[in-house]
Design an enzyme around this catalytic site. Structure first.
Site, PDB file in Angstrom:
ATOM      1  CG  ASP A  73      71.410 121.359  76.346  1.00 46.37           C
ATOM      2  OD1 ASP A  73      72.509 121.941  76.406  1.00 46.37           O
ATOM      3  OD2 ASP A  73      70.673 121.206  77.338  1.00 46.37           O
ATOM      4  CG  ASP A  75      73.017 126.131  75.844  1.00 49.93           C
ATOM      5  OD1 ASP A  75      71.789 126.070  76.026  1.00 49.93           O
ATOM      6  OD2 ASP A  75      73.826 125.369  76.411  1.00 49.93           O
ATOM      7  CG  ASP A 151      78.681 128.783  84.914  1.00 46.81           C
ATOM      8  OD1 ASP A 151      79.208 128.809  83.770  1.00 46.81           O
ATOM      9  OD2 ASP A 151      77.838 127.922  85.234  1.00 46.81           O
TER      10      ASP A 151
HETATM   11  P1  ATP Z   1      74.913 121.147  80.185  1.00 51.45           P
HETATM   12  O1  ATP Z   1      73.917 121.655  79.157  1.00 51.45           O
HETATM   13  O2  ATP Z   1      75.784 120.040  79.726  1.00 51.45           O
HETATM   14  O3  ATP Z   1      74.301 120.924  81.510  1.00 51.45           O
HETATM   15  P2  ATP Z   1      75.966 123.820  79.987  1.00 51.45           P
HETATM   16  O4  ATP Z   1      77.307 124.389  80.328  1.00 51.45           O
HETATM   17  O5  ATP Z   1      75.549 123.955  78.557  1.00 51.45           O
HETATM   18  O6  ATP Z   1      75.982 122.335  80.450  1.00 51.45           O
HETATM   19  P3  ATP Z   1      73.531 125.183  80.658  1.00 51.45           P
HETATM   20  O7  ATP Z   1      72.786 125.147  81.940  1.00 51.45           O
HETATM   21  O8  ATP Z   1      72.908 124.617  79.433  1.00 51.45           O
HETATM   22  O9  ATP Z   1      74.930 124.515  80.944  1.00 51.45           O
HETATM   23  O10 ATP Z   1      73.898 126.701  80.410  1.00 51.45           O
HETATM   24  C1  ATP Z   1      74.529 127.158  79.207  1.00 51.45           C
HETATM   25  C2  ATP Z   1      75.597 128.165  79.532  1.00 51.45           C
HETATM   26  O11 ATP Z   1      75.012 129.308  80.177  1.00 51.45           O
HETATM   27  C3  ATP Z   1      76.660 127.695  80.521  1.00 51.45           C
HETATM   28  O12 ATP Z   1      77.672 126.977  79.874  1.00 51.45           O
HETATM   29  C4  ATP Z   1      77.156 129.001  81.081  1.00 51.45           C
HETATM   30  O13 ATP Z   1      78.029 129.636  80.207  1.00 51.45           O
HETATM   31  C5  ATP Z   1      75.884 129.822  81.170  1.00 51.45           C
HETATM   32  N1  ATP Z   1      75.231 129.673  82.493  1.00 51.45           N
HETATM   33  C6  ATP Z   1      74.253 128.796  82.830  1.00 51.45           C
HETATM   34  N2  ATP Z   1      73.896 128.952  84.104  1.00 51.45           N
HETATM   35  C7  ATP Z   1      74.660 129.948  84.602  1.00 51.45           C
HETATM   36  C8  ATP Z   1      74.758 130.577  85.876  1.00 51.45           C
HETATM   37  N3  ATP Z   1      73.993 130.202  86.882  1.00 51.45           N
HETATM   38  N4  ATP Z   1      75.664 131.584  86.003  1.00 51.45           N
HETATM   39  C9  ATP Z   1      76.434 131.996  84.952  1.00 51.45           C
HETATM   40  N5  ATP Z   1      76.385 131.425  83.751  1.00 51.45           N
HETATM   41  C10 ATP Z   1      75.511 130.423  83.555  1.00 51.45           C
HETATM   42 MG    MG Z   2      73.639 123.396  77.770  1.00 47.59          MG
END
Ligand code: ATP
Ligand code: MG
Length: 443
Positions: A73, A75, A151
């Site tokens: 997805d 963001d 993170d």
């Molecule tokens: P995917 O969507 O492939 O699972 P993602 O890295 O995009 O991976 P998301 O859960 O969609 O993960 O979150 C988007 C972004 O928000 C992350 O890349 C990170 O930068 C931030 N993020 C999400 N959860 C946390 C957390 N618990 N602590 C700190 N930052 C976070």
């Molecule tokens: Mg994501």
């Protein structure tokens, strides 16, 4: 070699000052093209930008494209506040308790749009519990501050729609190159703020094939117990992301290796530590392999199947115990299923609509031994037949049932496809509104 433009930025958060180095990588020197980004994400970015806000793609959408993978997805991080985002987009819904986010919906696609926030544990707007866990965090901040509160370094890369450059405040590009998962800041503190980051570390390490940086890896062993405080609903979401990531088997192995599995599946972890039946270990592994394969082939998967598979050794064990006490097989399965789930939901809040399907899968297993009369057709007509059949055949692959029976049912389905239920006179079918999030069937 990347010719990076380096700036030194000092971002001062209340009471503490952090120094970040911004590396700006111009469009000509990175591989992210607008063709790699969904139309919905681009549209949202442009609209924010045209309205005068900063708007960047961040997180998995940038990381995965850099790694040549298709992002799950997209963001967005923006200088617009949630209310300002809502004023710009008709398709916007504000969500979130820990922090407010805007969801922009385009058909099935949802773009998550978050306002730049600062990482400010001292702020009156950031609520912490006694262990330092962030309970609520709504302090808006600058883009540099937003990078630092994320993170992992590889999750803190920004693709700026203003000039298509990548903004790197945490040396994330270096870690992408070295395939390293590095927490931003001190790992212990970052896990204490949000213990779910330990589960995210495992998920990303498996999905990306990255090494967890040594200190961040070590701190998981020490801080794992903090997962006990995480609400069961959040653990459900995270566990599902792990087991539906397409890397369920390596993630399961890694969760065990890092001593985290006990906080997710306490009863199963105890079982696995006490001379488990070899066939049951094989069964779990085979079920996870099967799920990973389905995801690789873009086939639907269901939370019900994952929980049915992982909890089967416990249900099976309990059924044998009840049968020894002269309880018949079906009631034994029902009792065991209810008991095991009522324990499990204390840590992971599996929604009833899924736990009921897991129970159906278990209860149907003995019926696969009955191949006479009208029973087979009745079984084939059951709405959860396909999941129960997959489950049965996985059992046959590890020697818990016979290959012949699995083959018999494979052949039977070809010759006797499921019959649609007869509609009662005057019954009007309900309008189909499309699938709800997380309701896909493993069929
Ligand atoms: P995917 O969507 O492939 O699972 P993602 O890295 O995009 O991976 P998301 O859960 O969609 O993960 O979150 C988007 C972004 O928000 C992350 O890349 C990170 O930068 C931030 N993020 C999400 N959860 C946390 C957390 N618990 N602590 C700190 N930052 C976070
Ligand atoms: Mg994501």
């Amino acid at each position: 070699m990347i010719r990076a433009i380096k700036n030194l930025i000092t971002s001062v958060t209340k009471g503490s000052s952090q120094t970040t180095t911004l590396t700006k990588i111009p469009r000509s020197e990175h591989p992210i093209s607008r063709r790699n980004i969904s139309e919905a994400a681009l549209k949202s970015l442009y609209r924010l930008h045209k309205a005068g806000y900063r708007a960047c793609l961040v997180g998995g959408g940038v990381r995965d494209v850099l790694l040549g993978k298709q992002p799950k997805d997209f963001d967005i991080a923006t200088s617009a506040t949630p209310d300002e985002v809502r004023a710009l987009f008709k398709n916007c819904r504000l969500i979130g308790r820990r922090f407010r986010l805007a969801h922009l919906r385009y058909g099935r696609e949802v773009i998550e749009c978050a306002t730049f926030r600062s990482h400010a544990p001292e702020s009156p707007k950031t609520e912490l519990n006694d262990e330092g866990r962030i309970l609520r965090d709504n302090t808006f901040g600058s883009i540099e501050e937003d990078a630092l509160r994320r993170d992992f370094t590889v999750n803190a890369l920004y693709y700026d729609i203003a000039d298509y450059s990548i903004l790197d405040y945490t040396s994330g590009m270096e870690d992408i190159k070295n395939r390293t998962l590095r927490l931003i800041g001190d790992p212990t503190t970052r896990y204490q703020e949000d213990p779910v980051r330990m589960l995210r570390a495992i998920r990303f390490a498996c999905k990306l094939g990255f090494e967890i940086e040594t200190e961040a890896a070590q701190a998981i062993h020490e801080q794992g117990h903090l997962l006990r405080d995480i609400p069961s609903a959040r653990l459900y979401d995270e566990v599902l992301k792990i087991f539906h990531s397409g890397f369920a088997l390596p993630a399961y192995e890694m969760l065990r290796e890092y001593d985290l599995f006990q906080y997710l599946f306490p009863a199963l972890d105890r079982y696995l530590n006490q001379e488990p039946a070899e066939a049951m270990l094989d069964f779990i592994e085979q079920a996870l392999v099967n799920t990973d394969q389905r995801i690789a082939e873009n086939k639907p998967v269901s939370p019900a199947f994952i929980f049915a598979a992982l909890l089967w050794p416990l249900v099976h064990q309990k059924v044998i115990q009840l049968q020894a006490e002269k309880v018949a097989t079906l009631p034994a399965l029902q009792i065991a299923g209810s008991e095991i789930f009522s324990q499990q939901i204390k840590t992971i809040a599996v929604p009833k609509r899924f736990s009921q399907i897991s129970k159906n899968i278990w209860n149907m297993q003995p019926r696969f031994s009955n191949t006479r009369g009208k029973q087979p057709q009745r079984l084939v007509n059951h709405p959860n037949f396909r999941a129960a059949y997959d489950f049965f055949c996985i059992q046959s692959m590890v020697g818990l049932t016979t290959h012949q029976l699995c083959q018999w049912w494979t052949q039977y389905q070809i010759e006797h496809p499921p019959q649609k239920p007869q509609r009662k006179p005057g019954h009007r079918p309900r309008r189909h509104r499309g699938p709800r999030k997380g309701t896909t069937e493993q069929s």
